[in-house]
Each structure stands twice: as C-alpha cells, then as structure tokens.
Enzyme design. Structure first.
Site, PDB file in Angstrom:
ATOM      1  N   TRP A 185     -47.099  74.646 -17.105  1.00 42.07           N
ATOM      2  CA  TRP A 185     -47.535  73.250 -17.124  1.00 42.07           C
ATOM      3  C   TRP A 185     -48.585  72.981 -16.044  1.00 42.07           C
ATOM      4  O   TRP A 185     -49.526  72.212 -16.263  1.00 42.07           O
ATOM      5  CB  TRP A 185     -46.334  72.308 -16.988  1.00 42.07           C
ATOM      6  CG  TRP A 185     -45.353  72.529 -18.089  1.00 42.07           C
ATOM      7  CD1 TRP A 185     -44.070  72.975 -17.987  1.00 42.07           C
ATOM      8  CD2 TRP A 185     -45.597  72.379 -19.497  1.00 42.07           C
ATOM      9  NE1 TRP A 185     -43.502  73.108 -19.231  1.00 42.07           N
ATOM     10  CE2 TRP A 185     -44.411  72.748 -20.179  1.00 42.07           C
ATOM     11  CE3 TRP A 185     -46.712  71.970 -20.243  1.00 42.07           C
ATOM     12  CZ2 TRP A 185     -44.302  72.715 -21.566  1.00 42.07           C
ATOM     13  CZ3 TRP A 185     -46.607  71.942 -21.630  1.00 42.07           C
ATOM     14  CH2 TRP A 185     -45.418  72.300 -22.277  1.00 42.07           C
ATOM     15  N   ASP A 231     -46.252  66.533 -10.657  1.00 35.32           N
ATOM     16  CA  ASP A 231     -45.558  66.405 -11.931  1.00 35.32           C
ATOM     17  C   ASP A 231     -44.081  66.664 -11.645  1.00 35.32           C
ATOM     18  O   ASP A 231     -43.682  67.778 -11.325  1.00 35.32           O
ATOM     19  CB  ASP A 231     -46.122  67.442 -12.914  1.00 35.32           C
ATOM     20  CG  ASP A 231     -45.394  67.455 -14.255  1.00 35.32           C
ATOM     21  OD1 ASP A 231     -44.392  66.741 -14.407  1.00 35.32           O
ATOM     22  OD2 ASP A 231     -45.837  68.210 -15.147  1.00 35.32           O
ATOM     23  N   LYS A 233     -36.052  64.153 -19.679  1.00 34.36           N
ATOM     24  CA  LYS A 233     -35.156  65.024 -18.920  1.00 34.36           C
ATOM     25  C   LYS A 233     -34.054  64.193 -18.242  1.00 34.36           C
ATOM     26  O   LYS A 233     -32.892  64.307 -18.579  1.00 34.36           O
ATOM     27  CB  LYS A 233     -35.929  65.794 -17.855  1.00 34.36           C
ATOM     28  CG  LYS A 233     -37.244  66.391 -18.327  1.00 34.36           C
ATOM     29  CD  LYS A 233     -37.067  67.608 -19.195  1.00 34.36           C
ATOM     30  CE  LYS A 233     -38.397  68.280 -19.473  1.00 34.36           C
ATOM     31  NZ  LYS A 233     -38.302  69.509 -20.254  1.00 34.36           N
TER      32      LYS A 233
END
Length: 365
Positions: free
Chosen positions: A106, A177, A201
């Site tokens: 990511w 992030d 999440k």
C-alpha cells in the site's frame, strides 16, 4: 460451504467484523431510527437527524483520540486508496518532493500514485528485499532536505508488521495511512500532519474513509484540485459537499460510542496487546507453526503465520472453517495464514483459535 445458525469468529482482514453490540443496535434502529419513521439509509443527508448523527460521531472521535481543535476531521466517500491521489495534490506543488517509507504494497501504491503528478518523490526505505518483514526506525537524519512530507503506512495488513514506535519528526510533516490500526492504540495526534484510514477494519463498513489533518499545515495551492479531493473544501462543507455514505457514517458513530463505553483507546490497546500475545505465544511455542515477522515488528492487528509443513495448509483451513473460524487464509501474494484481530474481536475468539491450533497440531503431530 459450511452453514452456521449463529455468529462465527470472523478473522477477515477487511471488510472485518463489527462489535456485536453495534450490529444489534443498528438492527433495532434499522427500519425506524429514533422515531423518525425511516431508516438512516433512507434519510436525507441534509436533514437534522442525520446532521446530529454526523456531529455526534465526530465529537466522539475527537474525544477518543484527543484531536486538537486546529485539526479538521472529514469523512470521504470511497476507500483509503482515494487519498493516495488526494494527499500529493493537496500538499505538493510542481517540482516539489516527498519521502516515502515502503513497508508494503500500500505504501508502494501510494508512492506510485504520487509520482504520476510529482516525479521527484523519493524512497527513503524499501523493505522489498526482506519481503516487507522489516520496519525502519525513521529519524530526521533519514529525511531528505527537500521533503515536504514523509509518508508511512503505520500497520501493514498483508505482511503483519507495524511501527512499534511511531516516528516523531521535526524536519518534515508526517503523513500516515492508519487504515488497519486507527483507534487500536494511543496516539499523539500532533506528531502527524495527516492521518487517514479506510473504515472497514476498526471503524465501520467499507466505502468510507476518515481524514484527520492539521489545518495550519495545509499549504495554499496554485493548481486545481478535484473538489472531492480538496481537504479545505471538504472540511468547510462539513463532509457534506456531496451526498456522503450516510449509513456507513451512522455505523462508524455507533462504533465510536461503543469504544467510549468500553473505556476508550487506552483500554482497547491493553486488550489488543493481550489478544496478540496469546496468539503469538502459541505460535512461538509450537513445533508446527511459524511467525515470519521479527518480534519487534509484529502487528497487533494482523498476525501472520505459517505451517512448517505447508502440505497441511488446506486441511488446516478446512478444519478452521468447519470450526467457525473464518477469514484465516493469507493474502494471495503472501500465502500462509493471517488472523486479523481488530478491536471488535473478543478474547474468546482468540482463545477458540488457539484451542483449534493446538488440537490441529496434536492431531498432526
């Protein structure tokens, strides 16, 4: 597929499990939210009942994370990947650069996206050779002199790693992030210029992203920024520049209320550490299981492990699913297994997983 008549232990990395109490409250309010005669799903985002939901959710989030007033809190539609474009467009001008610590796929994707607009961005750490099991100790000495910000992914869902100690930088603003760990441990918000997280999440359903940013450190830009990526515009419009994902915001608000009732982030951090320790201790003391990540780099949210005899992988997964332990298959590019143990996962879920792992080892030993 095995069919169950009750809830199972859901270890999926995301979309992930939500607290049972939250789901039950949402169920009770689904058709008639607090006497309005309609579902939040049907409600106008301009109506007072929804504005109250929005305001209350942000109030609870600010309280949970002790967010200073100078920080904007904005809900964005879509996933966190959307911010891979929004951040460089808001924080860089033509010819400027930023530093990226590449601790997983990511972060790599975020750098690739930034490079489309700003080809001078730099890599100050690349964990590819270690298969992304290493986490750097980021200090000002590593930061480029011309970096306008430093970008990190604080927890790596795929590889089961995290920054055990988050960086504290003075040379350049820090942007993180935190999709897979926001609200799971204590933070000093003022160490960051921007924190963003996809909801799926620890926050709520997918399709929603949360951005927390220091308004005083947002540069004035001389180039156009798409409206839905414009931090200042979205914040000034109170997350309502366009129709937001209203039901996901409602669900996030319920999760924040649940966290407040639980005692807040400090309590969750202790619970999460205890859950992770129980699982890692089981893996480390085993002759069948192996954790590929060094102890100091291990994620508390996503525990990655393997069988030393991978010919047993299919049987392990089949037995786990039959036992009501879902979502343990590792990421497609990594293999092995992964237990995602977010805030909503109760200790009993880890105990059930550990019990199954020990019984599987005995039966195959």
């Amino acid at each position: 597929m095995v069919k169950f008549t009750s809830r199972i232990h859901n270890f999926n990395a995301g979309p992930a499990m939500l607290p049972t109490e939250v789901m039950e409250k949402a169920q009770r309010e689904f058709l008639n939210y607090q006497g309005t005669g309609m579902s939040v799903m049907e409600m106008s985002h301009r109506a007072k009942p929804f504005q109250d939901i929005l305001d209350r959710s942000i109030h609870h989030l600010r309280s949970l994370l002790s967010i200073p007033e100078r920080y904007g809190v904005v809900y964005y539609p879509g996933g966190a990947t959307f911010q891979f474009s929004a951040i460089p467009l808001n924080y860089l001008k033509e010819g400027e650069s930023a530093d990226f610590a590449l601790t997983g796929v990511w972060a790599v994707k975020a750098k690739e996206e930034a490079k489309k607009f700003y080809p001078n961005v730099k890599t100050i750490f690349d964990g590819k050779d270690s298969k992304y099991t290493e986490i750097p100790e980021l200090t000002d000495d590593l930061v480029s002199d011309d970096a306008k910000y430093v970008y990190i992914t604080s927890n790596n869902t795929i590889y089961g790693t995290r920054y055990k100690t988050l960086p504290k930088l003075k040379k350049a603003p820090l942007i993180a992030d935190m999709t897979s760990e926001l609200l799971s441990r204590k933070l000093n918000i003022e160490d960051f210029s921007v924190i963003f997280a996809g909801a799926q999440k620890n926050i709520g359903p997918s399709g929603l992203t949360l951005v927390i940013y220091d308004k005083e450190k947002l540069p004035k830009q001389n180039h156009p920024i798409p409206n839905l990526m414009n931090f200042e515009l979205m914040e000034k419009n109170g997350s309502l520049y366009n129709t937001p994902p209203t039901y996901s915001i409602y669900m996030a608000g319920l999760v924040f209320e649940w966290l407040v009732e639980k005692g807040g982030v400090e309590v969750m951090e202790k619970e999460n550490e205890a859950k992770a320790k129980l699982l890692y201790d089981t893996i480390d003391s085993s002759s069948l299981y192996n954790a590929p990540v060094p102890v100091n780099n291990r994620s508390v949210m996503n525990a990655v492990f393997r069988l030393k005899d991978d010919s047993l992988d299919a049987k392990f997964l089949e037995g786990a699913e039959a036992a009501g332990l879902a979502g343990l298959k590792g990421y497609r590019d990594v293999g092995g297994f992964r237990a995602s143990i977010y805030n909503a996962m109760p200790k009993s879920g880890i105990e059930t997983l550990v019990s199954y792992m020990k019984e599987f080892e005995r039966s195959k030993g």
